[in-house]
Enzyme design. Structure first.
Site, PDB file in Angstrom:
ATOM      1  N   SER A 144      44.016  37.177  36.742  1.00  9.41           N
ATOM      2  CA  SER A 144      44.051  36.002  35.881  1.00  9.41           C
ATOM      3  C   SER A 144      44.370  34.765  36.706  1.00  9.41           C
ATOM      4  O   SER A 144      44.906  34.863  37.818  1.00  9.41           O
ATOM      5  CB  SER A 144      45.133  36.186  34.819  1.00  9.41           C
ATOM      6  OG  SER A 144      45.358  35.017  34.074  1.00  9.41           O
TER       7      SER A 144
ATOM      8  N   TYR B  64      53.845  38.370  31.570  1.00 11.39           N
ATOM      9  CA  TYR B  64      52.403  38.400  31.826  1.00 11.39           C
ATOM     10  C   TYR B  64      52.064  37.783  33.179  1.00 11.39           C
ATOM     11  O   TYR B  64      51.314  38.364  33.969  1.00 11.39           O
ATOM     12  CB  TYR B  64      51.670  37.657  30.708  1.00 11.39           C
ATOM     13  CG  TYR B  64      50.161  37.726  30.812  1.00 11.39           C
ATOM     14  CD1 TYR B  64      49.464  38.851  30.376  1.00 11.39           C
ATOM     15  CD2 TYR B  64      49.426  36.664  31.335  1.00 11.39           C
ATOM     16  CE1 TYR B  64      48.082  38.911  30.460  1.00 11.39           C
ATOM     17  CE2 TYR B  64      48.043  36.714  31.418  1.00 11.39           C
ATOM     18  CZ  TYR B  64      47.375  37.846  30.988  1.00 11.39           C
ATOM     19  OH  TYR B  64      46.005  37.910  31.073  1.00 11.39           O
TER      20      TYR B  64
END
Length: 251
Positions: free
Chosen positions: A140, A153
């Site tokens: 990501s 995350y």
């Protein structure tokens, strides 16, 4: 598109985690359309809806002991080999660090990092004797950039980027390439458990990228297919950014 691109994964055997929806489902369908055989793994039983000749669904929690071993065994039993692993399964929580519980932290880290570690370990064992293979991790832009309330995350995606690099060094001599995709906002169901309109939020947040929009899952699947193919034969240990330019802007 040339015929070589269309058939770039012809006859390859893949495991895709988080396969029931979003990037995972798009990847399963694209790989299969281009001639690959796929083990489609997800904790959601709806993954069974993907069943067809050349796609074998597997309901499992990627973070649990034995799931990776079973997924690899299914690939070998059904298709005789394993060429590609796509570590896509992911979870997220929105909680400030001072309010985050150990359960919240583990919920994210066990899937996003431990699941990828377990599956990569078992996939590498199956690929090594053939001296070929590829592992693609769905990382990501949060592997590099922080956002408030998603510390678990961002930490997990940072760890996944480092796992990618380390595995790449360890496995290159065995003919196995390991890379990751630094995806930005993609319109998936990732946020559905924690907000009423997760897809809408991702769509809107994506408008902040220089390209002015979020990605569709199929756009990330295209990069997976490329990284799995011989066309990417010299790409090793990279995090290929696919975030619409989010990571190169200053605001």
């Amino acid at each position: 598109m040339t015929i070589n691109q269309i058939n770039e994964v012809q006859d390859k055997v893949a495991i895709v985690t988080g396969a029931a929806s979003g990037i995972g489902k798009a990847t399963v369908e694209l790989l299969h359309a281009r001639g690959a055989k796929v083990i489609a793994e997800d904790i959601d039983p709806s993954v069974n809806e993907l069943a067809r000749p050349g796609i074998v669904p597997f309901v499992a929690d990627v973070s649990k002991d034995g799931s990776a071993e079973k997924a690899v065994a299914l690939a070998l039993e059904n298709f005789g080999k394993l060429d590609l692993l796509v570590n896509n399964a992911a979870r997220i929580v929105y909680t400030p660090v001072v309010k985050m519980t150990r359960k919240d932290w583990d919920y994210v880290m066990e899937t996003n990092v431990t699941g990828a570690f377990l599956h990569s370990r078992e996939a590498a064992k199956a690929m090594t004797p053939n001296k070929s293979g590829a592992i693609v991790n769905i990382a990501s832009y949060a592997s590099y950039f922080a956002f408030p309330t998603i510390a678990a995350y961002t930490s997990s995606k940072g760890a996944l980027a480092q796992l990618t690099r380390t595995l790449a060094l360890e496995l290159a001599e065995h003919g196995i390439r390991v890379n990751a995709i630094g995806s930005g906002d993609v319109v998936t169901n990732l946020l559905n458990e924690i907000m009423d309109d997760g897809r809408g939020f991702l769509t809107e947040h994506g408008k902040g990228a220089p390209i002015g929009r979020a990605a569709q899952p199929e756009e990330i699947a295209e990069i997976v297919s490329f990284l799995a193919s011989d066309r990417a034969s010299f790409i090793v240990g990279s995090v290929v950014m696919a975030d619409g330019g989010y990571s190169v802007q200053i605001k």
